[in-house]
Design a protein around this motif. Structure first.
Motif, PDB file in Angstrom:
ATOM      1  N   THR A 144      -8.424  -3.537  72.124  1.00 12.22           N
ATOM      2  CA  THR A 144      -8.207  -3.228  70.777  1.00 12.22           C
ATOM      3  C   THR A 144      -8.719  -1.763  70.108  1.00 12.22           C
ATOM      4  OG1 THR A 144      -8.404  -5.659  70.448  1.00 12.22           O
ATOM      5  CG2 THR A 144      -8.461  -4.292  68.443  1.00 12.22           C
ATOM      6  N   LEU A 145     -10.014  -1.510  70.699  1.00 10.47           N
ATOM      7  CA  LEU A 145     -10.365  -0.065  69.931  1.00 10.47           C
ATOM      8  C   LEU A 145      -9.521   1.113  70.666  1.00 10.47           C
ATOM      9  CD1 LEU A 145     -12.743  -1.711  69.105  1.00 10.47           C
ATOM     10  CD2 LEU A 145     -14.175  -0.341  70.253  1.00 10.47           C
ATOM     11  N   ASP A 146      -9.064   0.959  72.080  1.00 12.71           N
ATOM     12  CA  ASP A 146      -8.210   2.001  72.351  1.00 12.71           C
ATOM     13  C   ASP A 146      -6.870   1.992  71.725  1.00 12.71           C
ATOM     14  OD1 ASP A 146      -9.855   2.673  74.552  1.00 12.71           O
ATOM     15  OD2 ASP A 146      -9.203   1.205  75.961  1.00 12.71           O
ATOM     16  N   SER A 147      -6.402   1.057  71.230  1.00 10.45           N
ATOM     17  CA  SER A 147      -5.042   0.786  70.427  1.00 10.45           C
ATOM     18  C   SER A 147      -4.994   1.143  69.093  1.00 10.45           C
ATOM     19  CB  SER A 147      -4.593  -0.531  70.658  1.00 10.45           C
ATOM     20  OG  SER A 147      -3.222  -0.932  69.763  1.00 10.45           O
ATOM     21  N   LEU A 148      -6.292   0.981  68.531  1.00 11.94           N
ATOM     22  CA  LEU A 148      -6.430   1.161  67.098  1.00 11.94           C
ATOM     23  C   LEU A 148      -7.476   2.085  66.400  1.00 11.94           C
ATOM     24  CD1 LEU A 148      -5.913  -2.719  65.841  1.00 11.94           C
ATOM     25  CD2 LEU A 148      -4.281  -1.010  65.816  1.00 11.94           C
ATOM     26  N   ALA A 149      -8.301   2.313  67.231  1.00 13.09           N
ATOM     27  CA  ALA A 149      -9.363   3.169  66.698  1.00 13.09           C
ATOM     28  C   ALA A 149      -9.499   4.461  66.874  1.00 13.09           C
ATOM     29  CB  ALA A 149     -10.814   2.657  67.262  1.00 13.09           C
ATOM     30  N   LYS A 150      -8.403   5.056  67.656  1.00 12.30           N
ATOM     31  CA  LYS A 150      -8.266   6.695  67.903  1.00 12.30           C
ATOM     32  C   LYS A 150      -7.924   7.118  66.364  1.00 12.30           C
ATOM     33  CE  LYS A 150      -6.633   5.896  72.444  1.00 12.30           C
ATOM     34  NZ  LYS A 150      -5.608   6.026  73.592  1.00 12.30           N
ATOM     35  N   GLY A 151      -8.785   8.348  66.402  1.00  9.58           N
ATOM     36  CA  GLY A 151      -8.430   9.062  64.893  1.00  9.58           C
ATOM     37  C   GLY A 151      -9.174   8.553  63.977  1.00  9.58           C
ATOM     38  N   GLY A 152      -9.819   7.540  63.985  1.00  8.11           N
ATOM     39  CA  GLY A 152     -10.270   6.716  62.838  1.00  8.11           C
ATOM     40  C   GLY A 152      -9.642   5.784  62.007  1.00  8.11           C
ATOM     41  N   GLY A 153      -9.859   5.513  60.825  1.00  9.25           N
ATOM     42  CA  GLY A 153      -9.112   4.511  60.210  1.00  9.25           C
ATOM     43  C   GLY A 153      -9.235   3.243  60.680  1.00  9.25           C
ATOM     44  N   TYR A 154     -10.315   2.720  61.229  1.00  5.15           N
ATOM     45  CA  TYR A 154     -10.056   1.433  61.851  1.00  5.15           C
ATOM     46  C   TYR A 154     -11.572   0.842  61.543  1.00  5.15           C
ATOM     47  CZ  TYR A 154     -10.413  -2.214  65.320  1.00  5.15           C
ATOM     48  OH  TYR A 154     -10.711  -3.705  65.510  1.00  5.15           O
ATOM     49  N   CYS A 155     -11.842  -0.464  61.492  1.00  3.43           N
ATOM     50  CA  CYS A 155     -13.062  -1.256  61.370  1.00  3.43           C
ATOM     51  C   CYS A 155     -12.792  -2.281  62.328  1.00  3.43           C
ATOM     52  CB  CYS A 155     -13.233  -1.626  60.014  1.00  3.43           C
ATOM     53  SG  CYS A 155     -14.647  -2.934  59.815  1.00  3.43           S
ATOM     54  N   ALA A 156     -13.740  -2.819  62.908  1.00  6.35           N
ATOM     55  CA  ALA A 156     -13.826  -3.728  64.045  1.00  6.35           C
ATOM     56  C   ALA A 156     -14.410  -4.972  63.175  1.00  6.35           C
ATOM     57  CB  ALA A 156     -14.604  -3.792  65.099  1.00  6.35           C
ATOM     58  N   LEU A 157     -13.321  -6.065  63.047  1.00  3.98           N
ATOM     59  CA  LEU A 157     -13.765  -7.177  62.311  1.00  3.98           C
ATOM     60  C   LEU A 157     -12.736  -8.449  62.647  1.00  3.98           C
ATOM     61  CD1 LEU A 157     -15.815  -8.465  60.216  1.00  3.98           C
ATOM     62  CD2 LEU A 157     -14.019  -7.847  58.451  1.00  3.98           C
ATOM     63  N   ALA A 158     -13.633  -9.569  62.629  1.00  2.00           N
ATOM     64  CA  ALA A 158     -12.733 -10.777  62.994  1.00  2.00           C
ATOM     65  C   ALA A 158     -13.456 -11.860  62.334  1.00  2.00           C
ATOM     66  CB  ALA A 158     -12.522 -10.898  64.556  1.00  2.00           C
ATOM     67  N   PRO A 159     -13.451 -12.005  60.981  1.00  2.00           N
ATOM     68  CA  PRO A 159     -14.354 -13.049  60.520  1.00  2.00           C
ATOM     69  C   PRO A 159     -14.389 -14.377  60.794  1.00  2.00           C
ATOM     70  CG  PRO A 159     -13.085 -11.667  58.926  1.00  2.00           C
ATOM     71  CD  PRO A 159     -12.461 -11.578  59.927  1.00  2.00           C
ATOM     72  N   ILE A 160     -13.035 -14.864  61.571  1.00  2.00           N
ATOM     73  CA  ILE A 160     -13.133 -16.144  62.006  1.00  2.00           C
ATOM     74  C   ILE A 160     -14.103 -16.567  63.231  1.00  2.00           C
ATOM     75  CG2 ILE A 160     -11.068 -15.985  63.609  1.00  2.00           C
ATOM     76  CD1 ILE A 160     -10.117 -18.821  62.414  1.00  2.00           C
ATOM     77  N   ILE A 161     -14.300 -15.435  64.094  1.00  5.33           N
ATOM     78  CA  ILE A 161     -14.907 -15.451  65.072  1.00  5.33           C
ATOM     79  C   ILE A 161     -16.485 -15.894  64.760  1.00  5.33           C
ATOM     80  CG2 ILE A 161     -15.739 -14.294  67.396  1.00  5.33           C
ATOM     81  CD1 ILE A 161     -12.603 -15.035  67.101  1.00  5.33           C
ATOM     82  N   ASP A 162     -16.951 -16.846  65.571  1.00  6.01           N
ATOM     83  CA  ASP A 162     -18.333 -17.386  65.524  1.00  6.01           C
ATOM     84  C   ASP A 162     -19.054 -17.598  66.793  1.00  6.01           C
ATOM     85  OD1 ASP A 162     -20.593 -17.821  63.906  1.00  6.01           O
ATOM     86  OD2 ASP A 162     -19.887 -19.551  63.078  1.00  6.01           O
ATOM     87  N   GLY A 163     -20.329 -17.834  66.550  1.00  7.31           N
ATOM     88  CA  GLY A 163     -21.019 -18.268  67.786  1.00  7.31           C
ATOM     89  C   GLY A 163     -21.178 -17.258  68.762  1.00  7.31           C
ATOM     90  N   PRO A 164     -21.166 -17.811  70.294  1.00  6.59           N
ATOM     91  CA  PRO A 164     -21.663 -16.817  71.342  1.00  6.59           C
ATOM     92  C   PRO A 164     -20.525 -15.620  71.414  1.00  6.59           C
ATOM     93  CG  PRO A 164     -21.975 -19.218  72.029  1.00  6.59           C
ATOM     94  CD  PRO A 164     -21.325 -19.185  70.702  1.00  6.59           C
ATOM     95  N   VAL A 165     -19.179 -16.099  71.112  1.00  8.89           N
ATOM     96  CA  VAL A 165     -18.100 -15.167  71.252  1.00  8.89           C
ATOM     97  C   VAL A 165     -18.408 -14.000  70.245  1.00  8.89           C
ATOM     98  CG1 VAL A 165     -15.664 -14.798  71.090  1.00  8.89           C
ATOM     99  CG2 VAL A 165     -16.547 -16.754  72.066  1.00  8.89           C
ATOM    100  N   ARG A 166     -18.783 -14.377  69.064  1.00  5.39           N
ATOM    101  CA  ARG A 166     -19.040 -13.315  67.952  1.00  5.39           C
ATOM    102  C   ARG A 166     -20.355 -12.304  68.465  1.00  5.39           C
ATOM    103  NH1 ARG A 166     -18.714 -13.360  62.199  1.00  5.39           N
ATOM    104  NH2 ARG A 166     -20.090 -11.922  61.428  1.00  5.39           N
ATOM    105  N   ALA A 167     -21.008 -13.247  69.064  1.00  3.99           N
ATOM    106  CA  ALA A 167     -22.264 -11.980  69.910  1.00  3.99           C
ATOM    107  C   ALA A 167     -21.679 -11.128  70.819  1.00  3.99           C
ATOM    108  CB  ALA A 167     -23.259 -12.888  70.422  1.00  3.99           C
ATOM    109  N   VAL A 168     -20.830 -11.682  71.567  1.00  7.78           N
ATOM    110  CA  VAL A 168     -20.119 -10.606  72.632  1.00  7.78           C
ATOM    111  C   VAL A 168     -19.177  -9.536  72.066  1.00  7.78           C
ATOM    112  CG1 VAL A 168     -18.920 -10.737  74.708  1.00  7.78           C
ATOM    113  CG2 VAL A 168     -20.489 -12.702  74.386  1.00  7.78           C
TER     114      VAL A 168
END
Length: 316
Positions: A278-302
């Motif tokens: 996801t970061l390789d696809s969307l974060a290049k050059g800026g204009g990106y924030c990593a967020l998935a509010p629905i993710i919770d628990g151990p997956v969120r920590a990873v």
């Protein structure tokens, strides 16, 4: 550079020092009154009854308790909230007591936009039928909801001193929109235009939150002046959106949540690989924030850990 400074650079289309981690660098609140937030059942301030479902980690409208069958004479049946009846100073003081204004960006999820509010009042099927059966009443209801939202936005700025309004209105499933673009332009677009204008007048960032397939709306949302879009679900063709609009709006999310992050059998390495993809696809050059509010628990920590690990030197 603080997380706040770094994230605001991304919203301003300046290259951040590292990939902004919305899991950590955002103080997020849900709009008071627009939904029941308990773990049982209860009403919101429109009188809609909600039920908490543990499997969803969320509340949904209680089936069979819709307030309207149609929109005929809806003004006589639905009372809009009296925003002046609340002690906003006290509410804001309690809600923001633990916010880190120096290091984090503050965001309010302004829930239940015009379509979602109509749907909550009368159910999904009846709401879609209303576009055909009572179009004038739909426009009247949407105008009233939009005026309510604009008043609420001004209150949120005055008392909560927010940075971002994330305006919440879902328009699609995984494959299609719920209604045609012609209907969207006629009924929904004027509402979005107005709330964008008011949000910007109040000096806040406007981010459109809309789940599902909404790809056809994005060029027009950009023309309307949105500053960001989330959760930017994968079904929209996120790489193409980045290529076409990445220099104009901030993209938040873009993970394959349903296919990877929410898949019960996903391994830790598969989750980390999805973060890197996801970061390789969307974060290049800026204009990106990593967020998935629905993710919770151990997956969120990873996910958080991999965003930090892989994103730390991403722009170097």
């Amino acid at each position: 550079m603080t997380g706040r400074e770094n994230m605001l650079r991304a919203y301003r289309h300046q290259q951040p020092e590292y990939v902004p981690n919305g899991f950590r660098d955002l103080d997020i609140m849900d709009s008071f009154g627009e939904r029941y937030f308990g773990t049982g059942t209860g009403d919101d301030w429109f009188g809609v009854n909600w039920t908490y479902t543990p499997e969803l980690h969320s509340q949904t409208e209680t089936p069979g308790q819709e307030l309207l069958e149609d929109l005929e004479n809806w003004q006589e049946k639905i009372k809009l909230p009296d925003l002046d009846s609340y002690d906003w100073e006290q509410i804001a003081r309690e809600a923001t007591a633990h916010w880190d204004r120096e290091n984090r960006v503050s965001l309010c999820m302004l829930l239940n936009g015009p379509f979602e509010r109509m749907m909550s009042l009368m159910g999904f099927e009846n709401a879609l039928c209303a576009f055909y059966e009572t179009p004038e009443e739909v426009e009247e209801l949407f105008a009233a909801i939009t005026e309510h939202k604009c008043r609420y936005i001004r209150i949120l700025k005055k008392y909560f001193k927010l940075d971002i309004i994330a305006f919440h209105d879902d328009w699609g499933n995984n494959q299609n929109m719920f209604f045609s673009m012609e209907m969207w332009r006629t009924f929904v677009k004027p509402c979005i235009r107005k709330v964008i204008e008011v949000t910007h007048q109040e000096g806040m960032i406007f981010e459109m939150h809309s789940c599902g397939y909404i790809r056809p709306t994005i060029p027009e949302l950009v023309e309307l002046g949105i500053d960001g879009i989330q959760p930017l679900q994968y079904c929209n063709g996120v790489a193409e959106i980045k290529k076409e609009f990445g220099d104009k709006i901030l993209l938040s999310g873009g993970f394959q949540t349903q296919e990877i992050l929410e898949w019960p059998g996903a391994s830790e390495e598969e989750i980390r690989s999805e973060v890197r993809r996801t970061l390789d696809s969307l974060a290049k050059g800026g204009g990106y924030c990593a967020l998935a509010p629905i993710i919770d628990g151990p997956v969120r920590a990873v996910v958080m850990d991999e965003v930090d690990r892989y994103g730390k030197n991403f722009y170097k």
